[in-house]
Design a protein around this motif. Structure first.
Motif, mmCIF file in Angstrom:
data_model
loop_
_atom_site.group_PDB
_atom_site.id
_atom_site.type_symbol
_atom_site.label_atom_id
_atom_site.label_comp_id
_atom_site.label_asym_id
_atom_site.label_seq_id
_atom_site.Cartn_x
_atom_site.Cartn_y
_atom_site.Cartn_z
ATOM 1 N N LEU A 47 0.837 -1.190 0.000
ATOM 2 C CA LEU A 47 0.000 0.000 0.000
ATOM 3 C C LEU A 47 0.877 1.246 0.000
ATOM 4 O O LEU A 47 1.827 1.347 0.783
ATOM 5 C CB LEU A 47 -0.903 0.009 1.224
ATOM 6 N N VAL A 48 0.528 2.189 -0.860
ATOM 7 C CA VAL A 48 1.210 3.484 -0.878
ATOM 8 C C VAL A 48 0.374 4.511 -0.123
ATOM 9 O O VAL A 48 0.854 5.182 0.787
ATOM 10 C CB VAL A 48 1.452 3.960 -2.318
ATOM 11 N N ALA A 49 -0.895 4.628 -0.532
ATOM 12 C CA ALA A 49 -1.787 5.596 0.093
ATOM 13 C C ALA A 49 -3.221 5.227 -0.241
ATOM 14 O O ALA A 49 -3.485 4.610 -1.272
ATOM 15 C CB ALA A 49 -1.492 7.017 -0.387
ATOM 16 N N SER A 62 7.005 5.310 4.208
ATOM 17 C CA SER A 62 8.065 5.648 3.258
ATOM 18 C C SER A 62 7.703 6.817 2.339
ATOM 19 O O SER A 62 8.587 7.392 1.702
ATOM 20 C CB SER A 62 8.415 4.430 2.405
ATOM 21 N N VAL A 63 6.421 7.169 2.264
ATOM 22 C CA VAL A 63 6.015 8.247 1.355
ATOM 23 C C VAL A 63 5.419 9.447 2.086
ATOM 24 O O VAL A 63 5.099 10.460 1.452
ATOM 25 C CB VAL A 63 5.012 7.742 0.296
ATOM 26 N N LYS A 64 5.275 9.344 3.396
ATOM 27 C CA LYS A 64 4.696 10.460 4.156
ATOM 28 C C LYS A 64 5.524 11.724 3.963
ATOM 29 O O LYS A 64 6.746 11.695 4.036
ATOM 30 C CB LYS A 64 4.628 10.106 5.643
ATOM 31 N N GLY A 65 4.833 12.825 3.710
ATOM 32 C CA GLY A 65 5.513 14.099 3.506
ATOM 33 C C GLY A 65 5.941 14.341 2.072
ATOM 34 O O GLY A 65 6.333 15.455 1.722
ATOM 35 N N GLN A 81 -0.284 12.644 -6.062
ATOM 36 C CA GLN A 81 0.778 13.597 -6.361
ATOM 37 C C GLN A 81 2.042 13.123 -5.674
ATOM 38 O O GLN A 81 2.071 12.972 -4.446
ATOM 39 C CB GLN A 81 0.401 14.996 -5.864
ATOM 40 N N MET A 82 3.061 12.858 -6.458
ATOM 41 C CA MET A 82 4.318 12.321 -5.936
ATOM 42 C C MET A 82 5.426 13.344 -6.147
ATOM 43 O O MET A 82 5.759 13.691 -7.277
ATOM 44 C CB MET A 82 4.667 11.014 -6.650
ATOM 45 N N ASN A 83 5.965 13.843 -5.046
ATOM 46 C CA ASN A 83 7.052 14.811 -5.083
ATOM 47 C C ASN A 83 8.310 14.222 -4.472
ATOM 48 O O ASN A 83 8.248 13.196 -3.775
ATOM 49 C CB ASN A 83 6.650 16.075 -4.314
ATOM 50 N N SER A 84 9.427 14.866 -4.718
ATOM 51 C CA SER A 84 10.721 14.424 -4.162
ATOM 52 C C SER A 84 10.939 12.930 -4.383
ATOM 53 O O SER A 84 11.302 12.192 -3.468
ATOM 54 C CB SER A 84 10.788 14.748 -2.661
#
Length: 115
Positions: A47-49, A62-65, A81-84
């Motif tokens: 799961l990512v989100a 691992s993807v928070k923030g 939306q995937m940043n950084s």
């Protein structure tokens, strides 16, 4: 029958951004959870989100923030939306729609983070 159509994957450099979209069509009960999972080569799908129809969200540590999930209930569409972005974010990303006891999946979209 429920269909999920994803878009927005591709190749991006480390530190870059991408936005994934997933549109659901068919017989969709208004109370549901939409989310994104990913699977890297040799690894299990994770799961990512996820976001409920009421707007509550849940993220992998691992993807928070860095990643933000959102949805448009009127369009039955979920966004990621995937940043950084990092090289370890490279995977096939799958859209998921969870209604009651049932799970529906998109075909997957490749996200590659590389210089």
């Amino acid at each position: 029958q429920v269909q999920l159509v994803e878009s927005g994957g591709g190749l991006v450099q480390p530190g870059g951004s991408l936005r994934l979209s997933c549109a659901a069509s068919g017989s969709i009960f208004r109370i549901n959870v939409m989310g994104w999972y990913r699977q890297a080569p040799g690894k299990q799908r994770e799961l990512v989100a996820a976001v409920t129809s009421g707007g509550s969200t849940n993220y992998a540590d691992s993807v928070k923030g860095r990643f933000t999930i959102s949805r448009d209930n009127a369009k039955n569409t979920v966004y990621l939306q995937m940043n950084s972005l990092k090289s370890e974010d490279t995977a096939v990303y799958y859209c998921n729609l969870h209604i009651g006891l049932y799970d529906y999946w998109g075909q997957g979209t490749q996200v590659t983070v590389s210089s």
